[in-house]
Design a protein around this motif. Structure first.
Motif, PDB file in Angstrom:
ATOM      1  N   TYR A 100       9.747   1.220  13.279  1.00  0.00           N
ATOM      2  CA  TYR A 100       8.293   1.213  13.126  1.00  0.00           C
ATOM      3  C   TYR A 100       7.855  -0.097  12.477  1.00  0.00           C
ATOM      4  O   TYR A 100       8.665  -0.905  12.034  1.00  0.00           O
ATOM      5  N   ARG A 101       6.541  -0.264  12.378  1.00  0.00           N
ATOM      6  CA  ARG A 101       5.972  -1.316  11.523  1.00  0.00           C
ATOM      7  C   ARG A 101       4.786  -0.705  10.786  1.00  0.00           C
ATOM      8  O   ARG A 101       4.039   0.119  11.344  1.00  0.00           O
ATOM      9  N   LEU A 102       4.635  -1.059   9.538  1.00  0.00           N
ATOM     10  CA  LEU A 102       3.538  -0.533   8.739  1.00  0.00           C
ATOM     11  C   LEU A 102       2.253  -1.287   9.091  1.00  0.00           C
ATOM     12  O   LEU A 102       2.241  -2.523   9.131  1.00  0.00           O
ATOM     13  N   PHE A 122       2.518   4.324  10.064  1.00  0.00           N
ATOM     14  CA  PHE A 122       3.735   3.827  10.722  1.00  0.00           C
ATOM     15  C   PHE A 122       3.435   3.687  12.210  1.00  0.00           C
ATOM     16  O   PHE A 122       3.311   4.690  12.917  1.00  0.00           O
ATOM     17  N   ALA A 123       3.305   2.475  12.713  1.00  0.00           N
ATOM     18  CA  ALA A 123       3.059   2.261  14.135  1.00  0.00           C
ATOM     19  C   ALA A 123       4.389   2.204  14.884  1.00  0.00           C
ATOM     20  O   ALA A 123       5.357   1.578  14.438  1.00  0.00           O
ATOM     21  N   ALA A 124       4.434   2.877  16.041  1.00  0.00           N
ATOM     22  CA  ALA A 124       5.628   2.904  16.884  1.00  0.00           C
ATOM     23  C   ALA A 124       5.188   3.320  18.286  1.00  0.00           C
ATOM     24  O   ALA A 124       4.049   3.760  18.486  1.00  0.00           O
ATOM     25  N   LEU A 186       5.187  11.132  17.879  1.00  0.00           N
ATOM     26  CA  LEU A 186       4.142  10.230  17.411  1.00  0.00           C
ATOM     27  C   LEU A 186       3.085  10.035  18.501  1.00  0.00           C
ATOM     28  O   LEU A 186       3.407   9.872  19.677  1.00  0.00           O
ATOM     29  N   GLY A 187       1.807  10.077  18.092  1.00  0.00           N
ATOM     30  CA  GLY A 187       0.733   9.979  19.067  1.00  0.00           C
ATOM     31  C   GLY A 187      -0.464   9.210  18.553  1.00  0.00           C
ATOM     32  O   GLY A 187      -0.355   8.397  17.620  1.00  0.00           O
ATOM     33  N   THR A 188      -1.624   9.514  19.132  1.00  0.00           N
ATOM     34  CA  THR A 188      -2.845   8.816  18.761  1.00  0.00           C
ATOM     35  C   THR A 188      -4.053   9.747  18.869  1.00  0.00           C
ATOM     36  O   THR A 188      -5.157   9.323  19.215  1.00  0.00           O
ATOM     37  N   PRO A 195      -1.178   4.285  18.858  1.00  0.00           N
ATOM     38  CA  PRO A 195      -0.106   5.210  18.475  1.00  0.00           C
ATOM     39  C   PRO A 195       0.437   4.905  17.080  1.00  0.00           C
ATOM     40  O   PRO A 195       0.887   3.788  16.822  1.00  0.00           O
ATOM     41  N   HIS A 196       0.373   5.869  16.195  1.00  0.00           N
ATOM     42  CA  HIS A 196       0.942   5.693  14.861  1.00  0.00           C
ATOM     43  C   HIS A 196       1.019   7.042  14.151  1.00  0.00           C
ATOM     44  O   HIS A 196       0.347   8.006  14.535  1.00  0.00           O
ATOM     45  N   LEU A 197       1.850   7.094  13.148  1.00  0.00           N
ATOM     46  CA  LEU A 197       1.915   8.247  12.247  1.00  0.00           C
ATOM     47  C   LEU A 197       1.129   7.910  10.989  1.00  0.00           C
ATOM     48  O   LEU A 197       1.421   6.925  10.312  1.00  0.00           O
ATOM     49  N   HIS A 198       0.133   8.719  10.708  1.00  0.00           N
ATOM     50  CA  HIS A 198      -0.571   8.627   9.424  1.00  0.00           C
ATOM     51  C   HIS A 198       0.086   9.664   8.511  1.00  0.00           C
ATOM     52  O   HIS A 198      -0.125  10.862   8.665  1.00  0.00           O
ATOM     53  N   LEU A 199       0.905   9.202   7.579  1.00  0.00           N
ATOM     54  CA  LEU A 199       1.651  10.081   6.682  1.00  0.00           C
ATOM     55  C   LEU A 199       0.905  10.226   5.362  1.00  0.00           C
ATOM     56  O   LEU A 199       0.536   9.223   4.738  1.00  0.00           O
ATOM     57  N   GLU A 200       0.694  11.470   4.963  1.00  0.00           N
ATOM     58  CA  GLU A 200       0.107  11.723   3.652  1.00  0.00           C
ATOM     59  C   GLU A 200       1.070  12.559   2.816  1.00  0.00           C
ATOM     60  O   GLU A 200       1.762  13.436   3.347  1.00  0.00           O
TER      61      GLU A 200
END
Length: 222
Positions: A100-102, A122-124, A186-188, A195-200
């Motif tokens: 990934y890349r932040l 996290f973009a992937a 992972l989606g959008t 497309p990225h994961l927004h992690l909380e």
């Protein structure tokens, strides 16, 4: 081969030790009387039941040990496939996605958010597998407005980990999940520009904290 044959030596020794003690109580009666014969038969039944119970306990212990060894092996193989090394039996936390890349950090502000950013992005590539950061229970799988498709994993200490903007969840509410197991893709979905994961991360289900700092405290480097 039956389960019972797994313990021939131990059972033979146990029977040899127990039978004389039990049978000895009938020694004062004549073996030729019906009463003595009945006592002898009853004692033999008692010996057999005792040996059978002992065998069942030993078998259950062996089965539990075999299951534990299999679980440990599967866990290590799963984490090794994610790229982790060392003593994987002691690894308690992992990153939620690989390769990934932040793209956005906690507390940032800008036109993409109604207020400050409450997670770590996290973009992937679309469809990249997301995994459990630790052992936990899935407490929500739902479409959550601007968060899109969201899965909430509640860890053993009560911390909620939110996986947002998924393309597709791979778990269901109430499911027990182990570290490194798939959570979703992972989606959008929701309010997302790619497309990225927004992690909380929300300790005790309360206000969000910085996921990057939380992961770093657990020996990970996002």
């Amino acid at each position: 081969m039956t389960r019972r044959r797994r313990w021939p030596a131990a059972l033979a020794l146990l029977a040899a030790m127990v039978a004389p003690a039990l049978v000895g109580t009938a020694a004062h009666a004549s073996p030729e009387t019906p009463r003595a014969l009945k006592m002898h038969d009853e004692l033999m039944v008692e010996v057999e039941l005792h040996v059978q119970h002992r065998e069942e306990v030993l078998t259950a212990l062996l089965d539990a040990a075999e299951r534990h060894a299999a679980d440990v092996g599967q866990r290590s193989a799963r984490l090794a496939a994610l790229g982790y090394t060392g003593d994987l039996t002691k690894l308690e936390y992992v990153l939620p996605v690989q390769d990934y890349r932040l793209t956005a950090g906690f507390g940032e502000s800008g036109p993409h958010w109604a207020s400050v950013h409450t997670g770590l992005d996290f973009a992937a590539p679309l469809g990249t597998e997301l995994v459990a950061v630790a052992d936990g229970i899935v407490t929500e799988v739902a479409y959550a407005g601007p968060y899109g498709i969201r899965t909430v994993l509640t860890l053993q200490d009560g911390t909620e980990v939110w996986y947002n903007h998924q393309l597709q969840p791979l778990v269901f509410e109430g499911q027990a999940i182990l570290i490194g197991e798939p959570i979703g893709l992972l989606g959008t979905t929701g309010n997302s520009i790619g497309p990225h994961l927004h992690l909380e991360v929300r300790p005790g289900g309360a206000a969000p904290v910085d996921p990057r700092a939380w992961l770093t405290e657990r020996g990970l480097t996002p």
